[in-house]
Design a protein around this motif. Structure first.
Motif, PDB file in Angstrom:
ATOM      1  N   LYS A 186     -38.802  48.984 -10.359  1.00 18.95           N
ATOM      2  CA  LYS A 186     -39.415  47.954 -11.196  1.00 18.95           C
ATOM      3  C   LYS A 186     -38.444  47.524 -12.303  1.00 18.95           C
ATOM      4  O   LYS A 186     -38.310  46.335 -12.599  1.00 18.95           O
ATOM      5  CB  LYS A 186     -40.719  48.473 -11.799  1.00 18.95           C
ATOM      6  CG  LYS A 186     -41.641  47.337 -12.145  1.00 18.95           C
ATOM      7  CD  LYS A 186     -43.098  47.725 -12.080  1.00 18.95           C
ATOM      8  CE  LYS A 186     -43.910  46.435 -11.989  1.00 18.95           C
ATOM      9  NZ  LYS A 186     -45.317  46.623 -12.212  1.00 18.95           N
ATOM     10  N   GLU A 233     -43.297  44.732  -4.668  1.00 21.11           N
ATOM     11  CA  GLU A 233     -44.203  44.901  -5.812  1.00 21.11           C
ATOM     12  C   GLU A 233     -45.618  45.272  -5.359  1.00 21.11           C
ATOM     13  O   GLU A 233     -46.296  46.081  -5.995  1.00 21.11           O
ATOM     14  CB  GLU A 233     -44.207  43.643  -6.683  1.00 21.11           C
ATOM     15  CG  GLU A 233     -42.968  43.624  -7.575  1.00 21.11           C
ATOM     16  CD  GLU A 233     -42.736  42.294  -8.286  1.00 21.11           C
ATOM     17  OE1 GLU A 233     -43.445  41.311  -7.982  1.00 21.11           O
ATOM     18  OE2 GLU A 233     -41.820  42.265  -9.136  1.00 21.11           O
ATOM     19  N   SER A 275     -36.718  43.814 -12.792  1.00 26.05           N
ATOM     20  CA  SER A 275     -37.017  43.049 -14.002  1.00 26.05           C
ATOM     21  C   SER A 275     -35.763  42.819 -14.854  1.00 26.05           C
ATOM     22  O   SER A 275     -35.822  42.190 -15.907  1.00 26.05           O
ATOM     23  CB  SER A 275     -38.087  43.761 -14.822  1.00 26.05           C
ATOM     24  OG  SER A 275     -37.539  44.927 -15.407  1.00 26.05           O
ATOM     25  N   GLU A 306     -47.643  48.721  -6.328  1.00 24.81           N
ATOM     26  CA  GLU A 306     -49.031  48.802  -6.812  1.00 24.81           C
ATOM     27  C   GLU A 306     -49.850  49.759  -5.954  1.00 24.81           C
ATOM     28  O   GLU A 306     -50.633  50.561  -6.472  1.00 24.81           O
ATOM     29  CB  GLU A 306     -49.699  47.421  -6.810  1.00 24.81           C
ATOM     30  CG  GLU A 306     -49.052  46.391  -7.736  1.00 24.81           C
ATOM     31  CD  GLU A 306     -48.972  46.851  -9.194  1.00 24.81           C
ATOM     32  OE1 GLU A 306     -49.844  47.627  -9.624  1.00 24.81           O
ATOM     33  OE2 GLU A 306     -48.029  46.432  -9.889  1.00 24.81           O
TER      34      GLU A 306
END
Ligand code: ZN
Length: 149
Positions: free
Chosen positions: A137, A87, A141, A91
């Motif tokens: 992502k 993660e 999730s 970013e």
């Protein structure tokens, strides 16, 4: 600067020709599909998590050289790392491709992924380069389909 650009192109072409971690993953615990309709790129990402560690990751699909090379380099970059590390890299990647082209890239944050800094010159290509990351992502999730905004 043009030498650097050539080098970057070479890395992208190499990963497009011989994508790493390409194929099915029978032991996957997380999956998602990504689609970039602007270019026609489609990919399926399969991850195998052990606790919070990504022990294996594979991708399948078809698309342009940028999208395929990005998925190849991404899978290489996150394999063996924790979800939190992946993660953080997401970013850093996202920041890199969305900052103005005049801004320098912090290679200490993105490593090899710096090869995609050049896509900032071509806004449509940013979506090609980002597709694998949005799909990652989504998979992490628990969503099945990536949102590519
Ligand atoms: Zn594309």
């Amino acid at each position: 600067m043009s030498d650097l650009t050539d080098l970057y192109q070479e890395v992208i072409l190499d990963h497009n020709r011989r994508p790493r971690n390409f194929g099915p993953l029978a032991t996957a615990t997380h999956r998602a599909n990504g689609h970039n309709p602007l270019c026609g790129d489609k990919l399926t990402l399969a991850l195998q998590l052990d606790g919070d560690r990504i022990v294996n990751v594979m991708f399948e699909g078809s698309g342009c050289a940028i999208s395929k090379a990005s998925a190849s380099l991404m899978t290489d970059a996150i394999k063996g790392h924790t979800v939190a590390e992946a993660e953080t890299l997401f970013e850093a990647f996202h920041l890199m491709v969305t900052t103005p082209i005049s801004d320098p890239v912090d290679e200490s944050q993105v490593g090899k992924l710096a090869v995609f800094a050049g896509v900032r010159e071509f806004p449509a290509r940013v979506k090609c380069a980002s597709l694998a990351w949005h799909t990652l992502k989504a998979a992490l999730s628990g969503a099945q389909v990536a949102k590519t905004e």
